[in-house]
Motif scaffolding. Sequence first.
Motif, PDB file in Angstrom:
ATOM      1  N   ILE A  29       0.849  -1.193   0.000  1.00 52.85           N
ATOM      2  CA  ILE A  29       0.000   0.000   0.000  1.00 52.85           C
ATOM      3  C   ILE A  29       0.881   1.238   0.000  1.00 52.85           C
ATOM      4  O   ILE A  29       1.484   1.589   0.986  1.00 52.85           O
ATOM      5  CB  ILE A  29      -0.945   0.007   1.207  1.00 52.85           C
ATOM      6  N   PRO A  31       0.283   4.696  -1.951  1.00 54.09           N
ATOM      7  CA  PRO A  31      -0.401   5.491  -2.971  1.00 54.09           C
ATOM      8  C   PRO A  31       0.587   6.324  -3.782  1.00 54.09           C
ATOM      9  O   PRO A  31       0.298   6.721  -4.902  1.00 54.09           O
ATOM     10  CB  PRO A  31      -1.317   6.419  -2.167  1.00 54.09           C
ATOM     11  N   ILE A  32       1.756   6.528  -3.223  1.00 52.19           N
ATOM     12  CA  ILE A  32       2.715   7.373  -3.927  1.00 52.19           C
ATOM     13  C   ILE A  32       3.216   6.707  -5.210  1.00 52.19           C
ATOM     14  O   ILE A  32       3.409   7.363  -6.219  1.00 52.19           O
ATOM     15  CB  ILE A  32       3.923   7.710  -3.016  1.00 52.19           C
ATOM     16  N   ARG A  34       1.535   4.899  -7.038  1.00 50.11           N
ATOM     17  CA  ARG A  34       0.454   5.113  -7.999  1.00 50.11           C
ATOM     18  C   ARG A  34       0.508   6.541  -8.532  1.00 50.11           C
ATOM     19  O   ARG A  34       0.423   6.796  -9.721  1.00 50.11           O
ATOM     20  CB  ARG A  34      -0.876   4.849  -7.287  1.00 50.11           C
ATOM     21  N   LEU A  35       0.699   7.472  -7.606  1.00 46.01           N
ATOM     22  CA  LEU A  35       0.727   8.873  -8.016  1.00 46.01           C
ATOM     23  C   LEU A  35       1.900   9.162  -8.914  1.00 46.01           C
ATOM     24  O   LEU A  35       1.842   9.965  -9.814  1.00 46.01           O
ATOM     25  CB  LEU A  35       0.843   9.775  -6.782  1.00 46.01           C
ATOM     26  N   GLU A  36       2.988   8.480  -8.626  1.00 42.59           N
ATOM     27  CA  GLU A  36       4.195   8.722  -9.385  1.00 42.59           C
ATOM     28  C   GLU A  36       4.243   7.857 -10.632  1.00 42.59           C
ATOM     29  O   GLU A  36       5.266   7.766 -11.284  1.00 42.59           O
ATOM     30  CB  GLU A  36       5.421   8.456  -8.508  1.00 42.59           C
TER      31      GLU A  36
END
Lengths: 515, 88
Positions: A29, A31-32, A34-36
Motif C-alpha cells: 500500500i 499510494p505514492i 500510484r501517483l508517481e
Amino acid sequence: MNEESKQAWNEGQQRANASYGAKRKRITIDPITRLEGHGKIDIFMDEKGDVEKAYFQVPELRGFEIFSLGRPAEDMPQITSRICGVCPTAHHMASTKALDMLYSVEPTSAAKKLRELIYSTFMLEDHALHVYILGGPDFIVGPDAPAALRNVLGVVDKVGEEVGLKVISMRRRLREFIAYLGGKVIHPVFGLPGGVAKGINPADLDGFKQLADDGVAFAEFTLQVFNDIVLKNEEYVKLITSDAFTHKTHYMGLVDENNHVNFYDGKVRVVDTDGKEIAKFSEVEYLDNIAEHVEPWSYVKFTYLKKVGWNGFTEGNDSGVCCVAPLARLNAADGLATPKAQAALEQYFGMLGKPVHHTLANHWARAIEMLYAAERIQQLINDPEITSQDIRTIPTATPKRGIGIVEAPRGTLFHHYETDEKGILNMVNLIVATQNNAARMAMSVENAAKGLIHGGNVDEGMLNKVEMAFRAYDPCHACATHALPGQMPLVARVWNKDGEVIHTLRRDSQVVGKV
Amino acid sequence: MCLGIPGRIESIDNEDALARSGTVRFGGVGKTVNLAYVPEAEAGDYVIVHVGFAISVIDAEEAEKTLAMIEEMEGLADLEEASPGESS
C-alpha cells in the motif's frame, strides 16, 4: 438501512475482508507509487537500429473486481462513481442500468428522460474539458508550438481571455445542474433500480431551459473555433490525415432504433473498416461479441471482437481490434438525431469520407458530439414529461444478473454483475472505455515510434509526438491523473537487438516539496 | 480502470482567473495543479485531479472514503496475478 440489508451488508463486508486477509501476500500500500506512475514505453530495435516493436504500458488500478465481491449490488452506482472520479456519471449510469436488469425492472418513461438529460449534460461538460483544456493545446495552439505554450494559457492567448472565462462558467453551470438532480457530481445519488431519486421542480424549469439554449450556443461556438483555427489551416488538416495518425480498424458505439448515436441507451453496433455493419447486439449478448486478450507485458486486458478473433495489433477487417470513443461512435452510426449536429456531421464526413480512420479527427468528432449533447438537453428539457414526478418503478423481482451499457465520453462502457438471491455480488465484470481502445492506442504509439526512430537515432522530441498520438483518445489512465498540465509523466526505454537498454528518455511531473 | 485520486489543496499560488493554480498534496507528495476550473475551491478542500487539472471539489468525508477504498484495492491487486514486468 433496514435490518435485513444491514445484515446482508455486514456479511458481505466480512466475506470481503476474509478473502482479502487470507489471500494477501505482501504489503504494497503505497499510494505514492500510484501517483508517481509513469506511462511506460518500451521500444525494441532491430540490427539496423530501426524500430521492430514498441509497447505502451500504463500503471493500472487492479483489484476492483475482487473488492466488489460480497457487497450489495445496490452499492455499485456509488462505489464505481467514487473510484472513477474522472467520469463518475458514466459509471453511475452504467451501474444503474445494470441494476435495472438485475432486478428485472423497467424505469418509467420520465425516469429514462431524466437519466438521459443528466447524462447528456455530463457528456457536454466532459467533452468541453477535453476540447479546450486537455486536447486543445495540440490543435488550437499548434502541434509544433513550443512546449511552454502548449497548455491552457496558450489556448487562451489564441482564442481570447473571454472565451477562457466562458468555458469556466459554462462548465460550472452544467455541473451545478448535474448536482441539482444528482446530489454531488463526484458521488451522484441519482440512479436507482427502476428510476431516479429526484425529478425537476417545474418552478426551476425556466433556468434550465436557458442553460440548454446557452449550451447549444456554446457548442456552436466551439465548432466555429474548430473551423476557423483548425480546418482553415492546411498544415493541420495534413497532420490529421497523415499516415502516422491513421489506422483502419473496426468501430463500435451505441445506437438507437434509427441507428443514430445515443449516449445513454440502445444497442451496440459494430462496423468494419468500410463502414459496413457486422454486428448489432444488446446487453445480454455482449459476451458473445466482446472478448479480452492478455499480453504478458501489460496489465490492461485488450478487448477485441470475438467473432473476428484476435490477430494481433493489426489493422483491417481480419483483425478483431475495435475502436471506441467519439471517432468510433460517429463511424458506427448512420447519423445524429438533432438537426444542427447532423449538419456538422455531414460537413465532417464530406471532408474526411466515411468511416474516418484518422485518430486526430477524434477532436473534431468530440466537438460535434458536444453540439449533439447540447441539442439533446434542449429537446429533453422542453419535453412536457420532464417535470413528471412519476420517476420510479419499485423493483420486486429476485435479483440474478444485470448488465448495463452506456457510451462514456471515452467510449463504450460495460458493467456486468451477478448476485445471490439477496443481491450480494458474486461476479463483477467491468469493461471500461480505455480498455476498448487500448489495442488501437498501442498501435498508434508504435506507429509514432517507427516514424521517429531510424538507424539508432532517438529523437528527443519523441515523447511529445507519442503523447499526442494517444492524447486524442483522452485515455483515463492512472498515470494521466497527476501530471502538470500537458506533462504526462512518461518513460521511454529503447532496447537494442541484444536486449540492452541503450536509451532512457524520461519526463517527470513536477513535484513540489517531497516530504 | 480509470482513476481519480483526491488530493488536498495546500495553498493557492496564483489567483488569476485563467491561470489559477495551487499546490495539492497527495499523501507525501505536493504537486502544482491548475485550479482554474474549480473557482470555488479553497485551501483545505479536496479535489479530483485529471492530467494536472483539478476537475471537481469533493468533501473531506468523500475523499477519505475514496482513499480508503483505493488502499484496500491496491492490496487486493497483489493476489490477483504476478506483475507482468518490471515495476518502478
